[in-house]
Design an enzyme around this catalytic site. Structure first.
Site, PDB file in Angstrom:
ATOM      1  CE  LYS A  70      -4.373  -1.665   1.880  1.00 32.00           C
ATOM      2  NZ  LYS A  70      -5.411  -1.387   2.881  1.00 32.00           N
ATOM      3  CG  ASP A 107      -8.638   1.002   3.095  1.00 37.87           C
ATOM      4  OD1 ASP A 107      -9.359   0.185   2.495  1.00 37.87           O
ATOM      5  OD2 ASP A 107      -7.408   0.872   3.214  1.00 37.87           O
ATOM      6  N   GLY A 133      -6.271   1.382  18.352  1.00 37.64           N
ATOM      7  CA  GLY A 133      -5.292   0.933  17.372  1.00 37.64           C
ATOM      8  C   GLY A 133      -4.581   2.119  16.754  1.00 37.64           C
ATOM      9  CB  ALA A 134      -1.693   3.532  16.619  1.00 34.95           C
ATOM     10  N   GLY A 135      -2.378   1.466  13.652  1.00 37.07           N
ATOM     11  CA  GLY A 135      -1.729   0.996  12.421  1.00 37.07           C
ATOM     12  C   GLY A 135      -2.281   1.717  11.202  1.00 37.07           C
ATOM     13  CB  THR A 159       2.758   0.133  21.106  1.00 37.02           C
ATOM     14  OG1 THR A 159       2.748  -1.290  21.082  1.00 37.02           O
ATOM     15  CG2 THR A 159       4.179   0.654  21.201  1.00 37.02           C
ATOM     16  CD  GLN A 160       0.386   6.591  26.227  1.00 34.68           C
ATOM     17  OE1 GLN A 160       0.633   5.875  27.178  1.00 34.68           O
ATOM     18  NE2 GLN A 160       0.078   7.874  26.345  1.00 34.68           N
ATOM     19  NE  ARG A 162       2.483   1.206  15.392  1.00 29.65           N
ATOM     20  CZ  ARG A 162       1.876   0.248  14.707  1.00 29.65           C
ATOM     21  NH1 ARG A 162       1.456  -0.850  15.301  1.00 29.65           N
ATOM     22  NH2 ARG A 162       1.672   0.394  13.411  1.00 29.65           N
ATOM     23  CB  ILE A 222     -12.142  -2.121  10.609  1.00 27.95           C
ATOM     24  CG1 ILE A 222     -10.818  -2.510  11.225  1.00 27.95           C
ATOM     25  CG2 ILE A 222     -12.463  -0.674  10.950  1.00 27.95           C
ATOM     26  CD1 ILE A 222      -9.678  -1.956  10.405  1.00 27.95           C
ATOM     27  CE1 TYR A 224     -12.639  -7.573   6.119  1.00 28.07           C
ATOM     28  CE2 TYR A 224     -13.502  -9.733   5.557  1.00 28.07           C
ATOM     29  CZ  TYR A 224     -12.583  -8.730   5.366  1.00 28.07           C
ATOM     30  OH  TYR A 224     -11.597  -8.887   4.433  1.00 28.07           O
TER      31      TYR A 224
END
Ligand code: ATR
Length: 278
Positions: A70, A107, A133-135, A159-160, A162, A222, A224
């Site tokens: 991506k 997305d 989440g932070a990805g 993991t803060q 991030r 997100i 599914y």
């Protein structure tokens, strides 16, 4: 469409066998009677750029791009939409008639369309939206929320650092809180979104206590697979509105299909049922 020429598109990934995109596009090609194909294209990261150029040069209309390509898809593009640039990644590539490579990220669009379809106008934009989440997925969701008028976006990640990096990248009104403090952060929330991979088939679930969440909060995941994650199950058990992530996958496919095949496709119940079939 030029005459009756076959239109080609597909999905590139490494691996790509797991991608559900061929089922979605295959369904629409049939539904709209389009003479086209949508294929899986395995592409090793070291060959990705060459593979993209090969598809362009053989007349393909475009491709979806999935893990791990991506970011590379955005880098090699000649042009990118503002949303792809803001998210820092592309999942949809279109080849122009003159051979230019156009990158988009759908997305965030898919996330918002799913929310609109399932929750309508009921999401309280003035209340904090909590993103877990932070990805890369979190990045798309934060962008979508800010674009849609969220007054505050609160990020929490195991993991803060991030979460802090993501909040800094977007700037206020995005802010980071401690993972351990999620319970309190839920008080007053309008929306709670899981963007982590926890709860996916075969992975341990998130253990979130929804006790402090307001009765009208909307909870969405997100993930599914499974359709109803333990996270959504816990929300439903408390009587909260829970929205599954399948619609995000289906709606994110719409802009690519329209760009390549020239028809704006609909997400209908038959498609949903097809995706849920064992
Ligand atoms: P993607 O780009 O698809 O979002 P990613 O960058 O690997 O994927 O991010 C996965 C996210 O899920 C991360 O926020 C990760 O938290 P860490 O940054 O601490 O790794 C989160 N995650 C995965 N498993 C988790 C779990 N069991 N509990 C909490 N968070 C989890």
């Amino acid at each position: 469409m030029i005459g009756s020429a076959m239109l080609h598109a597909g999905v590139m990934g490494w691996p790509v066998a797991h991608s559900r995109s061929p089922e979605i596009h295959g369904y629409w090609l049939k539904k709209y009677g389009i003479q086209g194909s949508y294929e899986r294209v395995p592409s090793d990261p070291s060959d990705f750029e060459t593979d993209v150029h090969r598809l362009r040069d053989s007349g393909w209309r475009g491709v979806n791009v999935t893990i791990p390509h991506k970011e590379a898809a955005l880098s090699l593009a000649d042009e990118a939409t503002p949303r792809a640039r803001a998210i820092g990644a592309a999942n949809t590539i279109t080849f122009s008639r003159s051979g230019r490579i156009l990158a988009d990220n759908t997305d965030a669009f898919g996330f918002i369309e799913n929310l609109k379809e399932r929750a309508g106008a009921s999401w309280r934009r003035e209340a904090p939206a909590i993103v877990l989440g932070a990805g890369g997925a979190a990045r798309a969701v934060v962008h979508a929320l800010l674009e849609s008028g969220a007054r505050t976006v609160t990020l929490a990640n195991r993991t803060q650092s991030r979460a802090e990096a993501l909040a800094t990248a977007f700037g206020p009104p995005a802010r980071a809180v401690e993972w351990a403090g999620i319970g309190e952060a839920l008080a007053g929330a309008g929306l709670i979104v899981n963007t982590t991979s926890a709860g996916m088939d075969g992975r341990p679930p998130l253990d979130i206590d929804f006790a402090a969440a307001p009765a009208d909060v909307i909870v969405t995941d997100i993930v599914y697979t499974p359709l109803i994650t333990p996270f959504l199950d816990a929300a439903t058990a408390r009587g909260l509105i829970a929205i599954d992530g399948l619609g995000m996958l289906l709606h994110q496919a719409r802009p690519g299909f329209e760009a390549w095949f020239g028809v704006a496709p609909q997400v209908d119940e038959t498609l949903r049922a097809l995706m849920l079939a064992p």
